[in-house]
Design an enzyme around this catalytic site. Structure first.
Site, PDB file in Angstrom:
ATOM      1  N   SER A 133       0.869  -1.191   0.000  1.00  0.00           N
ATOM      2  CA  SER A 133       0.000   0.000   0.000  1.00  0.00           C
ATOM      3  C   SER A 133       0.895   1.227   0.000  1.00  0.00           C
ATOM      4  O   SER A 133       2.069   1.148   0.412  1.00  0.00           O
ATOM      5  CB  SER A 133      -0.862   0.000   1.270  1.00  0.00           C
ATOM      6  OG  SER A 133      -1.451   1.261   1.485  1.00  0.00           O
ATOM      7  N   TYR A 146      -2.536  -0.932  10.407  1.00  0.00           N
ATOM      8  CA  TYR A 146      -2.395  -1.103   8.952  1.00  0.00           C
ATOM      9  C   TYR A 146      -1.044  -0.564   8.475  1.00  0.00           C
ATOM     10  O   TYR A 146      -0.328  -1.218   7.711  1.00  0.00           O
ATOM     11  CB  TYR A 146      -3.557  -0.369   8.272  1.00  0.00           C
ATOM     12  CG  TYR A 146      -3.700  -0.589   6.794  1.00  0.00           C
ATOM     13  CD1 TYR A 146      -4.419  -1.673   6.298  1.00  0.00           C
ATOM     14  CD2 TYR A 146      -3.140   0.298   5.881  1.00  0.00           C
ATOM     15  CE1 TYR A 146      -4.569  -1.860   4.935  1.00  0.00           C
ATOM     16  CE2 TYR A 146      -3.287   0.126   4.528  1.00  0.00           C
ATOM     17  CZ  TYR A 146      -4.014  -0.957   4.043  1.00  0.00           C
ATOM     18  OH  TYR A 146      -4.165  -1.134   2.691  1.00  0.00           O
TER      19      TYR A 146
END
Ligand code: NAD
Length: 251
Positions: A133, A146
């Site tokens: 990401s 995350y």
């Protein structure tokens, strides 16, 4: 169809990015195994569409990853894509959610890789593609687990690349910015609550604010990059973190 005869396992491929990658690999002739959750009707249709088996193991547990790898058998292409998000300030971040996000977004990749690598090395060819990401390179508030997991996934990928450098097996990250999938849609209500914003403000002032191109990444753009990484021309590309983020990390 340059992937004919190759076996590919794409984790979290019943939805979003993983599904697009499974479709793109299948279109190049790979034999794909699907993983992830979903309603029975949708999964039956996907199995049919892609002539693919499906494994519904919970990858937030080590036993689930071991079950999936056992059921999938040896694979030449492993795409670690399954992931989840939770948005909350550190001091009220649910501890069980922290554990689950680290387990699914980071530890499952380690476990899948350690079981996939012996076959890849023995055949002298393999592709490990970790869907990281922009949050493997940048932080955002309220996404501590995350961000930690994705930074860890990039570090793990670099280590894999070095360990596998002379084996014919490459390991890379693809790092999308915001892609319009259920994972992004589902975090809008929590982000509204955490920041006191409306839905439109979250979309324009929080999500797309990060992306100079001002548009969401398309799942097909991520899938095309995964296909490229499987080409022989990408054989010397390893340990890379390929951003598809509309310029987010250029800032
Ligand atoms: P998604 O929610 O559409 O799909 C997630 C997939 O993972 C589904 O198939 C789901 O069933 C599966 N999954 C979820 N929990 C699981 C579990 N415990 N065990 C097994 N499978 C499980 O999400 P997406 O947006 O396509 O995200 C896919 C990956 O891309 C994730 O790793 C995510 O972090 C990453 N990513 C997404 C974006 C984005 O903006 N959507 C941006 C950057 C990175």
């Amino acid at each position: 169809m340059f992937l004919e005869g190759k076996r590919a396992l794409v984790t979290g491929s019943t939805s979003g990015i993983g599904l697009a990658i499974a479709r793109a690999l299948r279109a190049e002739g790979a034999l794909v195994t699907l993983s992830g959750f979903g309603d029975a009707e949708t999964i039956a249709a996907l199995k049919d569409e892609l002539s693919a088996p499906h494994i519904a193991a919970d990858l937030s547990t080590r036993a689930g990853v071991e079950e999936m790898m056992g059921a999938a058998g040896p694979v030449d292409i492993l795409v670690n894509n399954a992931g989840m998000q939770h948005v909350a300030p550190v001091e009220s971040f649910p501890v069980e959610m922290w554990d689950k996000i680290i387990a699914l977004n980071l530890t499952s990749a380690f476990d899948a890789c350690r079981m996939a690598i012996p076959h890849m090395k023995a055949g002298g060819w393999g592709r490990i593609i970790n869907i990281a990401s922009a949050h493997s390179l940048r932080a955002s508030p309220f996404k501590s687990a995350y961000v930690a997991a994705k930074h860890g996934l990039y570090g793990f990928t670099k280590t894999l690349a070095l360990e596998l450098a002379t084996s014919g097996v490459t390991a890379n990250c693809i790092s999308p910015g915001y892609v319009w999938t259920p994972l992004v849609e589902n975090q809008i209500p929590d982000t509204m609550a955490a920041r006191g914003l409306t839905r439109e403000q979250v979309m324009n002032d929080v999500l797309l604010a990060k992306q100079p191109t001002k548009r969401f990444v398309q799942v097909e753009e991520v899938a095309a990059t995964a296909v490229f990484l499987c080409r022989d021309e990408a054989g010397n590309m390893t340990g890379a973190n390929l951003s598809i983020d509309g310029g987010w990390t250029a800032e």
